[in-house]
Design an enzyme around this catalytic site. Sequence first.
Site, PDB file in Angstrom:
ATOM      1  N   ASP A  22       1.132  -0.627  -0.021  1.00  0.00           N
ATOM      2  CA  ASP A  22      -0.006  -0.042   0.368  1.00  0.00           C
ATOM      3  C   ASP A  22       0.931   0.868  -0.734  1.00  0.00           C
ATOM      4  OD1 ASP A  22      -2.498   1.473   2.200  1.00  0.00           O
ATOM      5  OD2 ASP A  22      -1.158   2.556   0.440  1.00  0.00           O
ATOM      6  N   HIS A 137      -5.567  12.018  13.408  1.00  0.00           N
ATOM      7  CA  HIS A 137      -6.755  11.980  12.211  1.00  0.00           C
ATOM      8  C   HIS A 137      -7.662  11.435  12.930  1.00  0.00           C
ATOM      9  CE1 HIS A 137      -4.091  14.151   9.576  1.00  0.00           C
ATOM     10  NE2 HIS A 137      -2.885  12.815   9.272  1.00  0.00           N
ATOM     11  N   ASP A 174       2.332  18.539  13.476  1.00  0.00           N
ATOM     12  CA  ASP A 174       2.478  17.760  12.433  1.00  0.00           C
ATOM     13  C   ASP A 174       2.450  18.865  11.006  1.00  0.00           C
ATOM     14  OD1 ASP A 174       2.131  14.644  11.884  1.00  0.00           O
ATOM     15  OD2 ASP A 174       1.102  15.293  10.745  1.00  0.00           O
ATOM     16  N   HIS A 176       0.043  17.512   9.110  1.00  0.00           N
ATOM     17  CA  HIS A 176      -1.012  16.869   8.411  1.00  0.00           C
ATOM     18  C   HIS A 176      -1.993  17.617   9.353  1.00  0.00           C
ATOM     19  CE1 HIS A 176       1.695  13.394   6.916  1.00  0.00           C
ATOM     20  NE2 HIS A 176       0.549  14.444   5.521  1.00  0.00           N
ATOM     21  N   ASP A 267       7.057  15.440  10.832  1.00  0.00           N
ATOM     22  CA  ASP A 267       6.774  15.557   9.600  1.00  0.00           C
ATOM     23  C   ASP A 267       6.444  16.802   8.703  1.00  0.00           C
ATOM     24  OD1 ASP A 267       3.575  13.863   9.286  1.00  0.00           O
ATOM     25  OD2 ASP A 267       4.396  15.563  10.180  1.00  0.00           O
ATOM     26  N   TYR A 307       7.974  10.581   8.744  1.00  0.00           N
ATOM     27  CA  TYR A 307       8.438   9.861   7.988  1.00  0.00           C
ATOM     28  C   TYR A 307      10.058  10.040   7.127  1.00  0.00           C
ATOM     29  CZ  TYR A 307       3.811   9.362   8.792  1.00  0.00           C
ATOM     30  OH  TYR A 307       2.593  10.012   9.558  1.00  0.00           O
TER      31      TYR A 307
HETATM   32  C1  LIG Z   1      -0.988  11.074  13.381  1.00  0.00           C
HETATM   33  O1  LIG Z   1      -1.025  10.730  11.991  1.00  0.00           O
HETATM   34  C2  LIG Z   1       0.308  11.186  11.310  1.00  0.00           C
HETATM   35  C3  LIG Z   1       0.477  11.924  10.109  1.00  0.00           C
HETATM   36  O2  LIG Z   1      -0.379  13.098  10.007  1.00  0.00           O
HETATM   37  O3  LIG Z   1       1.290  11.635   9.326  1.00  0.00           O
HETATM   38  C4  LIG Z   1      -0.255  10.766   9.026  1.00  0.00           C
HETATM   39  C5  LIG Z   1      -0.404  11.036   7.844  1.00  0.00           C
HETATM   40  C6  LIG Z   1      -1.237  10.778   6.797  1.00  0.00           C
HETATM   41  C7  LIG Z   1      -1.359  10.638   5.513  1.00  0.00           C
HETATM   42  C8  LIG Z   1      -1.597  10.005   4.652  1.00  0.00           C
HETATM   43  N1  LIG Z   1      -1.356  10.569   3.056  1.00  0.00           N
HETATM   44  C9  LIG Z   1      -3.175   9.741   1.870  1.00  0.00           C
HETATM   45  C10 LIG Z   1      -2.838  10.281   1.014  1.00  0.00           C
HETATM   46  C11 LIG Z   1      -3.814  10.220   0.073  1.00  0.00           C
HETATM   47  N2  LIG Z   1      -3.631  10.643  -0.974  1.00  0.00           N
HETATM   48 ZN   LIG Z   2       1.727  14.239   9.936  1.00  0.00          ZN
END
Ligand SMILES: COCC(O)(O)CCCCCNCCCN
Ligand SMILES: [Zn+2]
Length: 680
Positions: A22, A137, A174, A176, A267, A307
Amino acid sequence: MASGTALIYDEAMTRHKLLWNDPICDIEVPERLSASYEQLQCYHLVERCIPVPAREGSEEEILLVHSSEHLEAAKSTQAMNEEELKRISGNYDSFFFHPNTYHCARLAVGAALQLVDSVMSGKVCNGMALVRPPGHHSQRNAANGFCLFNNVAIAAEYAKLKYGLQRILIVDWDVHHGQGTQYIFEEDPSVLYFSWHRYEHQEFWPSLKESDYDAVGLGKGKGFNINLPWNKVGMGNSDYLAAFFHVLLPMAFEFDPELVLVSSGYDSGIGDPEGQMNATPEVFAHLTHFLMQLAHGKLCVILEGGYHLRSLSESVCMTVRTLLRDPLPQVTGEMAPCLSAIESIQNVRAAHKPYWKWLTYEDTSFLHNLSTKSDLVKTADTNPCRDDEAKITDSNGTDRIERFLELHMKNIVFPVPPIKTATTELKASADPNTFPVHLHVVKEMDKNELEALVSDFHADLVEANKTLLFLGSTLTILDKILKKEVCSGIAESPAASASVAVALRHSLHFGFQRVLCIFVGDTDIMPSTEDGKILIIHVCKKEQTGKSSSKHYVVLNWKEDADGNDFFSAVLGFILPVAYSYQPNLIIIAVGANRSLGISGISLIIGLLQGLAESRILAVIEDTDINLMQSVAKALAGASMPHFGVHVPPTQEKVNQIKKLRNQLQQDWKMLQCSVNDGI
Ligand SMILES: COCC(O)(O)CCCCCNCCCN
Ligand SMILES: [Zn+2]
């Protein structure tokens, strides 16, 4: 006052992992936790922390935030085979289950709650929990974005329930948007939620309209949800610091939280494939340091994203080192926020103007002519001061951090001297155990040594023998700071301005290139500042006849109101941005007899400026008030800020003065910029 830093890590949380292919979820790997912990060990930081075990969050604790359907669905996955796990994972946006996921997620919740208990019980002052799966999230009834249970949201509800807290600040750095946390608290005025996030005008995931700056909260919660969207990638240290100076910190100090929780995602750091930002690890030391000035230092840092293993690990270490009260490394890069960042800062300030007193007087207005993305790209990238970052960003994530580390990390020699504050004598009445342990008394420089030193270099400054005598303590302490034997010091002097003049000249002679002097009170001696090696911010009661502000000599007329709580906006909105723009190697805080600031204002300056100059601060105190001495000693020794009580917004004319100075100096000191309108 509690001391010590908790560290919560349990190898069991590395057993949640992706079982199938994935490309979206495959960055959330177990090594994120083990690499961070190993780096902490490598810097000998684990042994300096107080280990606190993780535990499983109970079902009851999880139900503080999540529905029983969500809990049951998660619980049912423990017995599933890979095909079933893959199917149920497909019910959510960007989440994957493993047979161990449920157990790991309960450990992540329990670790966060253990951290809250350790801080609230006074067992430690602050701490960090290294957890996965992350949380911000996840929502009442859904997993999302690698998150199953919202660790930080549960921690906040738990703290309200168990400790009766009424004001909790959640800072989510973060990259996001923690939409899960926003949904949980958007109607709750007892939880102030701040998030910055890559947004790119709603193009970046999770691409929600409600992630924009105008989502300020709902109903009673209006004003308690702060979204700062980054509409461009490449944001750096100065953008993040400007966001703290001009958005988060003024609100946070007005909110006056009883506890601070950090959704600590890295990140947002350089090299991360998700964030594509340029902020470097040491900026997290500064962000952490600012938050330690709130809630009497009660701070719980809980891992979210991040990451790039090297960037993540270095940033985690910067955070923990600061929690341990080590001196902070200098921030790298040009101190000038980019246009896009200033636009976002201006808009979120305008959106929150109706809800915050400190904003009432600032005439921030929305930026209606939002420049299109192309303009922003052009304008920001033509920003000449970004060339050293450009060198780093021209390559891809991995060697960006490597190049940064080789470019800068060697200069970030973690300051060796522990935070020790020296003073030449403690007032007889001072009871030694009210002074923090780091304080130690040094003997006076002996007379002939002093005479030799002063007469060689400073004879013109010393008119009478009496001043010479008292110069001793200042120079004795200053020498120890210059030789890096101590970080900071306090000297008493009957003539603060003479002592400061000698100290400034001595420091430049010693080779320091930039010395920031904050002089509080009226003074007759003002050293020359035209070569830029000295920057003086003079906080005085009345208009200084004939002295107007210039780039290196700033006059701030401020007579604090009774309980001295109106100085915040001057420190946060003016002094801090100027000081960070200047990047001094040494800070001298002088307090004259007729000071116009209360003790809390002076402690606030010290507490917030301590992140600069690797915490090298010399305090010269003319005022014999023992409470002042003790407060200054506590602030210098890194004790968290005294309680300031209710925030008093400054009067209109004080705010006008700040705005006038900001407009006058923001081209010189670019960290002052917080709106595009003021003719940038
Ligand atoms: C607390 O979670 C830590 C985080 O915020 O880093 C998670 C990021 C998920 C990023 C998901 N991307 C989906 C792209 C779809 N095209
Ligand atoms: Zn994040």
